[in-house]
Design a protein around this motif. Structure first.
Motif, mmCIF file in Angstrom:
data_model
loop_
_atom_site.group_PDB
_atom_site.id
_atom_site.type_symbol
_atom_site.label_atom_id
_atom_site.label_comp_id
_atom_site.label_asym_id
_atom_site.label_seq_id
_atom_site.Cartn_x
_atom_site.Cartn_y
_atom_site.Cartn_z
ATOM 1 N N ILE A 158 10.271 -0.043 6.114
ATOM 2 C CA ILE A 158 9.226 0.915 5.772
ATOM 3 C C ILE A 158 9.473 2.246 6.467
ATOM 4 N N GLY A 159 10.067 2.204 7.688
ATOM 5 C CA GLY A 159 10.420 3.450 8.352
ATOM 6 C C GLY A 159 11.501 4.204 7.599
ATOM 7 N N GLU A 160 12.519 3.482 7.126
ATOM 8 C CA GLU A 160 13.567 4.134 6.345
ATOM 9 C C GLU A 160 13.010 4.708 5.046
ATOM 10 N N SER A 161 12.073 4.019 4.439
ATOM 11 C CA SER A 161 11.470 4.522 3.200
ATOM 12 C C SER A 161 10.681 5.810 3.447
ATOM 13 N N LYS B 251 11.380 8.007 5.751
ATOM 14 C CA LYS B 251 12.387 9.061 5.903
ATOM 15 C C LYS B 251 12.902 9.511 4.535
ATOM 16 N N THR B 252 13.126 8.554 3.656
ATOM 17 C CA THR B 252 13.564 8.907 2.306
ATOM 18 C C THR B 252 12.513 9.732 1.595
ATOM 19 N N PHE B 253 11.250 9.389 1.829
ATOM 20 C CA PHE B 253 10.145 10.130 1.221
ATOM 21 C C PHE B 253 10.209 11.615 1.584
ATOM 22 N N ALA B 254 10.518 11.885 2.872
ATOM 23 C CA ALA B 254 10.630 13.285 3.295
ATOM 24 C C ALA B 254 11.930 13.919 2.815
ATOM 25 N N GLU B 255 13.004 13.140 2.795
ATOM 26 C CA GLU B 255 14.311 13.685 2.406
ATOM 27 C C GLU B 255 14.332 14.088 0.931
ATOM 28 N N VAL B 256 13.622 13.355 0.093
ATOM 29 C CA VAL B 256 13.565 13.717 -1.335
ATOM 30 C C VAL B 256 12.974 15.103 -1.510
ATOM 31 N N ASP B 257 11.921 15.387 -0.748
ATOM 32 C CA ASP B 257 11.341 16.733 -0.808
ATOM 33 C C ASP B 257 12.300 17.781 -0.253
ATOM 34 N N ARG B 258 12.961 17.430 0.841
ATOM 35 C CA ARG B 258 13.851 18.396 1.475
ATOM 36 C C ARG B 258 15.039 18.759 0.589
ATOM 37 N N GLN B 259 15.473 17.865 -0.240
ATOM 38 C CA GLN B 259 16.638 18.129 -1.073
ATOM 39 C C GLN B 259 16.387 19.217 -2.120
ATOM 40 N N VAL B 260 15.146 19.345 -2.586
ATOM 41 C CA VAL B 260 14.861 20.335 -3.635
ATOM 42 C C VAL B 260 14.388 21.661 -3.062
ATOM 43 N N ILE B 261 14.200 21.732 -1.753
ATOM 44 C CA ILE B 261 13.730 22.994 -1.171
ATOM 45 C C ILE B 261 14.682 24.152 -1.435
ATOM 46 N N SER C 190 13.064 5.949 -8.067
ATOM 47 C CA SER C 190 14.289 5.141 -7.998
ATOM 48 C C SER C 190 14.628 4.707 -6.581
ATOM 49 N N LEU C 191 14.465 5.606 -5.603
ATOM 50 C CA LEU C 191 14.908 5.310 -4.239
ATOM 51 C C LEU C 191 13.851 4.601 -3.399
ATOM 52 N N ILE C 192 12.597 4.740 -3.735
ATOM 53 C CA ILE C 192 11.553 4.146 -2.886
ATOM 54 C C ILE C 192 10.782 3.067 -3.638
ATOM 55 N N THR C 193 10.164 3.449 -4.740
ATOM 56 C CA THR C 193 9.293 2.500 -5.434
ATOM 57 C C THR C 193 10.061 1.296 -5.951
ATOM 58 N N GLY C 194 11.167 1.525 -6.644
ATOM 59 C CA GLY C 194 11.939 0.406 -7.202
ATOM 60 C C GLY C 194 12.530 -0.480 -6.129
ATOM 61 N N GLU C 195 13.142 0.138 -5.103
ATOM 62 C CA GLU C 195 13.774 -0.653 -4.048
ATOM 63 C C GLU C 195 12.745 -1.463 -3.260
ATOM 64 N N LEU C 196 11.635 -0.831 -2.894
ATOM 65 C CA LEU C 196 10.635 -1.549 -2.105
ATOM 66 C C LEU C 196 9.961 -2.650 -2.909
ATOM 67 N N THR C 197 9.812 -2.457 -4.208
ATOM 68 C CA THR C 197 9.201 -3.513 -5.027
ATOM 69 C C THR C 197 10.065 -4.768 -5.018
ATOM 70 N N ARG C 198 11.366 -4.588 -5.181
ATOM 71 C CA ARG C 198 12.257 -5.757 -5.109
ATOM 72 C C ARG C 198 12.262 -6.375 -3.708
ATOM 73 N N TYR C 199 12.240 -5.543 -2.686
ATOM 74 C CA TYR C 199 12.264 -6.059 -1.319
ATOM 75 C C TYR C 199 10.996 -6.854 -1.008
ATOM 76 N N VAL C 200 9.847 -6.400 -1.530
ATOM 77 C CA VAL C 200 8.595 -7.116 -1.286
ATOM 78 C C VAL C 200 8.644 -8.508 -1.899
ATOM 79 N N LYS D 77 0.830 -1.203 0.000
ATOM 80 C CA LYS D 77 0.000 0.000 0.000
ATOM 81 C C LYS D 77 0.868 1.259 0.000
ATOM 82 N N PHE D 78 1.953 1.232 0.765
ATOM 83 C CA PHE D 78 2.857 2.393 0.780
ATOM 84 C C PHE D 78 3.513 2.573 -0.595
ATOM 85 N N ILE D 79 3.865 1.460 -1.233
ATOM 86 C CA ILE D 79 4.453 1.556 -2.579
ATOM 87 C C ILE D 79 3.452 2.190 -3.542
ATOM 88 N N LYS D 80 2.194 1.767 -3.460
ATOM 89 C CA LYS D 80 1.171 2.334 -4.332
ATOM 90 C C LYS D 80 0.981 3.816 -4.063
#
Length: 615
Positions: free
Chosen positions: A227-230, A232-242, A96-106, A27-30
């Motif tokens: 899922i917790g690390e993902s 954090k990555t979700f927030a960090e991706v936004d923070r990088q472009v601020i 690349s950092l969340i969807t692809g990695e989590l799909t393989r991990y699942v 669900k998080f991947i979706k």
């Protein structure tokens, strides 16, 4: 804290819980996928918006970009293009950092989970097999013991019988000994199987299952951490472009601050200055001396010399008001008794058009003329019911019943007051912001909010005018309602004393909308004959019944839209009184209409408790 020791008997629940964990991860991947699609769509729309307002080459718009304000706007469009690019970066990094990695991990997690629960089921099947063997050995031992007892009893019986031969006795003794030996062997086998089962059971619950459950626990904990690390990555991706987005906004602010109104004004002078001198004074022309009359060469126009007055538009505008006045009167004639009734002839309304100037008295026209005019506007009116129930109507809601109109007007006034409050709150906030900018110029340009403040002031003034207009209509409606309620109260008292006289008078003078006709002959003349126009509205589904009613008095419905009832007659109610003193009833599928509410006793089916009588 180990699942192997604490949850040794919860194999099925652990299987459901780990499946739920995988579902949460998917669900998080979706969710992240949909977020990336939104970012891409937003970036695309921003790019299209920036491209839409870019100046076209070899066009007049390029000349307009000489002005500093236009150049600032162009810089804003360019920065918005870069701004859109950062949202594309967000989408790419999340993919690349969340969807692809989590799909393989699942996928890996599903395989690992399948392996662990396969081992658990295998261990369960083994212990169940051992238990079945123990049960079989136990039943065999029990059966051999019973057969040994029967053989012993049979031997003792044969030995006690003097009529039995010695050979038969010896045979029974040997059979009893054989059965005892078989029982001893079954006992030894049962004991050995029991010891083996206890050992297997101990290993199962204290070694194999805890080991398997421990692996499942470690797998689940790794999923939770992942899922917790993902996230954090979700927030960090936004923070990088601020920071980059902040630079784009800083450039837009810089472009806005570069606007020079004085320079733009000078450019306007240079672009449109003609160089001609203003015209001189106009000479006086003396018409008292015809021989010396001259025409000044410096006159700008000869139209004023003719002495003809300029045309006035008052008559034309008044002429344009007449069609609308006729149409409003026609609507009051053709709609149901729920329409606001016209006042009695002695106190005519000063204005025939809502929210308009007072119009002169109109000559009454034959109904055929009004009916033809109504037929020309037929495509705009689908049916009478949609007209009565609040379809597209005039601004003052004059097409609604009085009470409904009052509610609508009150809602409109409240809505406008809320809008005024919002605008005033924005104006106060901008005023405070301007004060801060004045005290601290480094925080922003105080002049940048002046335009918005002026716009808010204009909006507030417009809204206040609208409030005054609707409050005037509301006061008019409330005045009419109070007058009608007083008249209805007095009419009720009069009816109680002179029932028969009032009935005959109501039949002659009262119309379905609560008003009074001037003459019986005029009322007969205004009736609309049945035509094909009526058939267009008969195809609608009939209104559902909401109760029944009993006629308290006889009512002769001679006016359009009413129905005659006899005292004591039971009928169906299809529409309650909306505040105008009329109730809509039905006798059968073809006969329905309005009767005075005070003439019937209404029994609602569900919405009312018991009987309800309108007096």
């Amino acid at each position: 804290m180990s699942w192997g020791t604490e949850l040794w008997d919860q194999f099925d629940n652990l299987e459901k819980h780990t499946q739920w964990g995988i579902d949460v991860l998917e669900k998080f991947i979706k969710f992240v996928k949909e977020r990336t699609e939104i970012e891409l769509s937003y970036a695309k729309q921003l790019r299209n918006l920036s491209k839409k307002y870019q100046p076209k080459k070899n066009s007049k718009e390029e000349e307009e970009y000489r002005y500093t304000s236009a150049r600032a706007f162009l810089a804003t469009l360019n920065e918005m293009n870069d701004y859109a690019g950062q949202h594309e970066v967000i989408s790419e990094n999340m993919t690349s950092l969340i969807t692809g990695e989590l799909t393989r991990y699942v996928q890996e997690l599903k395989q690992e989970r399948k392996s662990h629960f396969h081992d658990g089921r295998k261990a369960q099947q083994h212990i169940e097999t051992c238990w079945k063997q123990l049960e079989a050995s136990k039943r065999r031992f029990e059966r051999d013991c019973k057969e040994a007892d029967r053989a012993q009893q049979y031997f003792e019986k044969m030995d006690a019988d003097i009529n039995v031969t010695k050979a038969d006795v010896e045979k029974a003794r040997q059979q009893a000994q054989l059965r005892h030996q078989m029982a001893e062997d079954s006992k030894a086998e049962y004991s050995s199987t029991l010891q083996k089962f206890n050992s297997e059971q101990h290993d199962h619950y204290y070694t194999h299952i805890p080991h398997i459950f421990q692996k499942i626990q470690e797998m689940e904990e790794r999923r939770i951490v992942r899922i917790g690390e993902s996230m954090k990555t979700f927030a960090e991706v936004d923070r990088q472009v601020i920071p980059i987005i902040g630079k784009c906004l800083d450039e837009i602010t810089k472009a806005a601050e570069s606007i020079d109104h004085k320079n733009d004004s000078q450019l306007v002078i240079e672009a449109f200055k003609s160089g001609f001198e203003p015209p001189g004074d106009v000479d006086f022309e003396d018409f008292t001396q015809p021989m010396k009359r001259t025409v000044s060469e410096s006159s700008l126009s000869n139209s004023r010399a003719d002495g003809r007055p300029e045309p006035k538009f008052g008559g034309k505008s008044k002429g344009k008001l007449w069609p609308f006045i006729k149409k409003n009167k026609l609507m009051s004639l053709l709609t149901s008794p729920h329409q606001p009734p016209p006042p009695p002839p002695a106190s005519a309304s000063p204005s025939a058009v809502p929210n308009g100037p007072q119009s002169p008295k109109q000559q009454k026209e034959p109904l055929s003329h009004r009916f033809n005019e109504f037929m020309t506007s037929k495509p705009k009116i689908h049916c009478f019911r949609s007209l009565k129930r609040g379809g597209a109507g005039p601004e003052d809601f004059s097409n609604l019943p009085p009470e409904q109109r009052r509610k609508k007007l009150q809602q409109k006034v409240d809505e406008l007051n809320r809008d005024i409050q919002k605008e005033m709150d924005q104006r106060d906030a901008l005023t405070k912001m301007k004060d801060v900018y004045i005290k601290n110029p480094q925080m922003g340009d105080a002049a940048s909010v002046d335009h918005r403040l002026a716009e808010l002031g204009q909006n507030i003034e417009k809204l206040r005018l609208e409030v005054q207009k609707f409050e005037g209509w509301l006061a008019e409606v409330e005045g009419r309602l109070s007058m009608r309620s007083e008249a209805r109260r007095q009419s009720g008292l009069y009816e109680a004393q002179n029932s028969s006289a009032v009935n005959s008078c109501a039949q002659d003078r009262e119309s379905p909308d609560g008003s009074y006709t001037e003459e019986q002959s005029q009322e007969t003349e205004m009736k609309v004959p049945a035509t094909d126009f009526d058939d267009e509205f008969d195809d609608e589904e009939p209104l559902p019944t909401i109760g029944t009613c009993k006629a308290l008095y006889t009512f002769e419905g001679q006016n359009e839209g009413t129905i005659s009832v006899a005292e004591g007659e039971m009928l169906y109610v299809i529409e309650e009184d909306k505040g105008d003193g009329w109730t809509r009833i039905r006798r059968n599928e073809d006969e329905e209409g309005y009767v005075p509410t005070s003439y019937v006793e209404v029994y609602l089916d569900k919405n009312a408790k018991g009987a309800m009588t309108y007096i």
